[in-house]
Design a protein around this motif. Sequence first.
Motif, PDB file in Angstrom:
ATOM      1  N   LYS A   1     -22.511  69.308 -46.648  1.00 14.15           N
ATOM      2  CA  LYS A   1     -22.592  68.521 -45.499  1.00 14.15           C
ATOM      3  C   LYS A   1     -23.103  69.456 -44.371  1.00 14.15           C
ATOM      4  CE  LYS A   1     -19.512  64.769 -45.593  1.00 14.15           C
ATOM      5  NZ  LYS A   1     -18.367  64.038 -44.803  1.00 14.15           N
ATOM      6  N   LEU A   2     -24.264  69.078 -43.721  1.00 10.93           N
ATOM      7  CA  LEU A   2     -25.177  69.610 -42.628  1.00 10.93           C
ATOM      8  C   LEU A   2     -25.184  68.753 -41.687  1.00 10.93           C
ATOM      9  CD1 LEU A   2     -26.189  72.373 -42.277  1.00 10.93           C
ATOM     10  CD2 LEU A   2     -28.575  71.569 -42.944  1.00 10.93           C
ATOM     11  N   VAL A   3     -24.642  69.103 -40.463  1.00 14.36           N
ATOM     12  CA  VAL A   3     -25.191  68.167 -39.342  1.00 14.36           C
ATOM     13  C   VAL A   3     -26.483  68.135 -38.644  1.00 14.36           C
ATOM     14  CG1 VAL A   3     -24.093  67.068 -37.100  1.00 14.36           C
ATOM     15  CG2 VAL A   3     -22.646  67.914 -38.810  1.00 14.36           C
TER      16      VAL A   3
ATOM     17  N   ASP B   1     -20.086  72.154 -30.795  1.00 15.14           N
ATOM     18  CA  ASP B   1     -19.139  71.312 -30.549  1.00 15.14           C
ATOM     19  C   ASP B   1     -19.326  69.876 -31.149  1.00 15.14           C
ATOM     20  OD1 ASP B   1     -17.808  73.036 -28.937  1.00 15.14           O
ATOM     21  OD2 ASP B   1     -18.936  72.973 -27.125  1.00 15.14           O
ATOM     22  N   MET B   2     -20.669  69.401 -30.906  1.00 13.28           N
ATOM     23  CA  MET B   2     -21.234  68.279 -31.621  1.00 13.28           C
ATOM     24  C   MET B   2     -21.012  68.168 -32.906  1.00 13.28           C
ATOM     25  SD  MET B   2     -24.485  67.059 -29.011  1.00 13.28           S
ATOM     26  CE  MET B   2     -25.240  68.451 -29.049  1.00 13.28           C
ATOM     27  N   ALA B   3     -21.605  69.239 -33.395  1.00  9.97           N
ATOM     28  CA  ALA B   3     -21.475  69.043 -34.944  1.00  9.97           C
ATOM     29  C   ALA B   3     -20.037  68.974 -35.371  1.00  9.97           C
ATOM     30  CB  ALA B   3     -22.085  70.340 -35.484  1.00  9.97           C
ATOM     31  N   ASN B   4     -18.973  69.733 -34.874  1.00  9.43           N
ATOM     32  CA  ASN B   4     -17.593  69.751 -35.199  1.00  9.43           C
ATOM     33  C   ASN B   4     -16.943  68.155 -34.824  1.00  9.43           C
ATOM     34  OD1 ASN B   4     -17.324  72.338 -36.198  1.00  9.43           O
ATOM     35  ND2 ASN B   4     -16.713  73.164 -34.148  1.00  9.43           N
ATOM     36  N   TYR B   5     -17.432  67.841 -33.621  1.00 13.51           N
ATOM     37  CA  TYR B   5     -16.983  66.427 -33.514  1.00 13.51           C
ATOM     38  C   TYR B   5     -17.574  65.579 -34.308  1.00 13.51           C
ATOM     39  CZ  TYR B   5     -16.113  62.101 -30.677  1.00 13.51           C
ATOM     40  OH  TYR B   5     -15.809  60.805 -30.593  1.00 13.51           O
ATOM     41  N   TRP B   6     -18.806  65.564 -34.681  1.00 14.64           N
ATOM     42  CA  TRP B   6     -19.160  64.405 -35.522  1.00 14.64           C
ATOM     43  C   TRP B   6     -18.654  64.382 -37.207  1.00 14.64           C
ATOM     44  CZ3 TRP B   6     -22.014  60.983 -33.350  1.00 14.64           C
ATOM     45  CH2 TRP B   6     -22.664  59.930 -34.184  1.00 14.64           C
ATOM     46  N   LEU B   7     -18.551  65.724 -37.721  1.00  8.82           N
ATOM     47  CA  LEU B   7     -17.809  65.920 -38.933  1.00  8.82           C
ATOM     48  C   LEU B   7     -16.258  65.286 -38.710  1.00  8.82           C
ATOM     49  CD1 LEU B   7     -19.241  69.645 -39.650  1.00  8.82           C
ATOM     50  CD2 LEU B   7     -19.546  67.565 -41.036  1.00  8.82           C
ATOM     51  N   GLU B   8     -15.504  65.572 -37.741  1.00 15.46           N
ATOM     52  CA  GLU B   8     -14.224  65.283 -37.518  1.00 15.46           C
ATOM     53  C   GLU B   8     -14.095  63.566 -37.666  1.00 15.46           C
ATOM     54  OE1 GLU B   8     -12.932  66.946 -33.816  1.00 15.46           O
ATOM     55  OE2 GLU B   8     -13.060  69.031 -34.615  1.00 15.46           O
ATOM     56  N   GLN B   9     -15.116  63.118 -36.921  1.00 13.62           N
ATOM     57  CA  GLN B   9     -15.143  61.572 -36.681  1.00 13.62           C
ATOM     58  C   GLN B   9     -15.504  61.092 -38.189  1.00 13.62           C
ATOM     59  OE1 GLN B   9     -13.959  59.872 -34.243  1.00 13.62           O
ATOM     60  NE2 GLN B   9     -13.416  61.962 -33.526  1.00 13.62           N
ATOM     61  N   GLU B  10     -16.433  61.568 -38.780  1.00 11.01           N
ATOM     62  CA  GLU B  10     -16.866  61.177 -40.214  1.00 11.01           C
ATOM     63  C   GLU B  10     -15.584  61.131 -41.108  1.00 11.01           C
ATOM     64  OE1 GLU B  10     -20.109  62.834 -43.116  1.00 11.01           O
ATOM     65  OE2 GLU B  10     -21.044  61.449 -41.795  1.00 11.01           O
TER      66      GLU B  10
ATOM     67  N   TYR C   1     -13.067  58.564 -40.382  1.00 10.93           N
ATOM     68  CA  TYR C   1     -13.843  57.332 -41.035  1.00 10.93           C
ATOM     69  C   TYR C   1     -13.555  57.202 -42.476  1.00 10.93           C
ATOM     70  CZ  TYR C   1     -16.895  53.633 -42.270  1.00 10.93           C
ATOM     71  OH  TYR C   1     -17.672  52.573 -42.852  1.00 10.93           O
ATOM     72  N   GLU C   2     -13.934  58.222 -43.284  1.00 11.36           N
ATOM     73  CA  GLU C   2     -13.600  58.353 -44.633  1.00 11.36           C
ATOM     74  C   GLU C   2     -12.309  57.877 -45.116  1.00 11.36           C
ATOM     75  OE1 GLU C   2     -15.684  62.037 -45.658  1.00 11.36           O
ATOM     76  OE2 GLU C   2     -17.650  61.387 -45.685  1.00 11.36           O
ATOM     77  N   GLN C   3     -11.372  58.920 -44.450  1.00 10.51           N
ATOM     78  CA  GLN C   3      -9.743  58.822 -44.775  1.00 10.51           C
ATOM     79  C   GLN C   3      -9.514  57.107 -44.618  1.00 10.51           C
ATOM     80  OE1 GLN C   3      -7.550  61.600 -42.525  1.00 10.51           O
ATOM     81  NE2 GLN C   3      -9.093  62.961 -42.946  1.00 10.51           N
ATOM     82  N   SER C   4      -9.969  56.537 -43.545  1.00  9.02           N
ATOM     83  CA  SER C   4      -9.766  55.156 -43.211  1.00  9.02           C
ATOM     84  C   SER C   4     -10.296  54.116 -44.286  1.00  9.02           C
ATOM     85  CB  SER C   4     -10.323  54.819 -41.769  1.00  9.02           C
ATOM     86  OG  SER C   4     -10.072  53.420 -41.504  1.00  9.02           O
ATOM     87  N   GLU C   5     -11.439  54.483 -44.512  1.00 11.76           N
ATOM     88  CA  GLU C   5     -12.012  53.557 -45.759  1.00 11.76           C
ATOM     89  C   GLU C   5     -11.247  53.889 -47.045  1.00 11.76           C
ATOM     90  OE1 GLU C   5     -15.241  51.668 -45.886  1.00 11.76           O
ATOM     91  OE2 GLU C   5     -14.292  51.356 -43.871  1.00 11.76           O
ATOM     92  N   ARG C   6     -10.900  55.127 -47.291  1.00 13.94           N
ATOM     93  CA  ARG C   6     -10.128  55.277 -48.800  1.00 13.94           C
ATOM     94  C   ARG C   6      -8.754  54.485 -48.553  1.00 13.94           C
ATOM     95  NH1 ARG C   6     -12.199  60.594 -48.315  1.00 13.94           N
ATOM     96  NH2 ARG C   6     -10.425  61.271 -47.367  1.00 13.94           N
ATOM     97  N   GLY C   7      -7.955  54.553 -47.429  1.00 11.73           N
ATOM     98  CA  GLY C   7      -6.785  53.904 -47.060  1.00 11.73           C
ATOM     99  C   GLY C   7      -7.047  52.552 -47.198  1.00 11.73           C
TER     100      GLY C   7
END
Length: 255
Positions: A148-150, A232-241, A244-250
Amino acid sequence: MPADNSHTDDFMALGAREYGANFGIWRLLDVLDKHEVKATVITSGLMAELFPETVVEAKRRGHEIATHHWDQTIHPTVYRTKEAERDAILKSIAAIEKATGERPSGYMSPGPRPGPFTLELCAELGFKWNGDYCDSDIPYTINVNGAKLVSLGYVRPAHSDNDIAPLGLAGGLQQLKDDFDAHYEEAQRHPMKFRYSMHNFTGGRPGLAKVFDNFLHYAKSFPGVWFGRCIDMANYWLEQESLYEQSERGSHKAA
């Protein structure tokens, strides 16, 4: 430089870069300090090697140091092989790491004009973000062979000092304010980013540095504005994604 020159040293370009390293960068760092804003400083490996004190001081003040390739006069589209481009990027990484003691996490090509190998190299060399693409209002992730690359983009939307300088100091400041207002209004409905990119040899001149000073004063008067470095923006975007992916799997498991 004209193709039929007998000598190829461009002292106008060289002098401008020396001005940026000797005067412009320090003026911009002081403006950022005044407003307690941390930024990303993108430097070529060559500049980090020739003027290491500039990146050392920028890092000491809390700014991110990213790489702008080895030599800004050579765009990645020049390289005929992936290995030649890799060698140039590695040379830049080594120069920045030698000066700052830290490997850079972000990369932007000169221009920015990436070549056909650039994205793969960024992923293979462990960069977290790339600033080459001007195709989105917000960051997004690129899957590069499983890594993954932001993509943070350059100055679309928003501006560089090359856009602002021809408008004059008053006109340039008004342009930044008006465009910021448009971004801020739209950000009430969905995420938006506003990028202002400066070259230390252009935006670091007294008048344009004052424009930047006045603009930061204006932008900081608005509630809810985040002034983030690229990392900071890259880390934030990766964290939010990831959330979201964990929520989708759940939700799929629950179904």
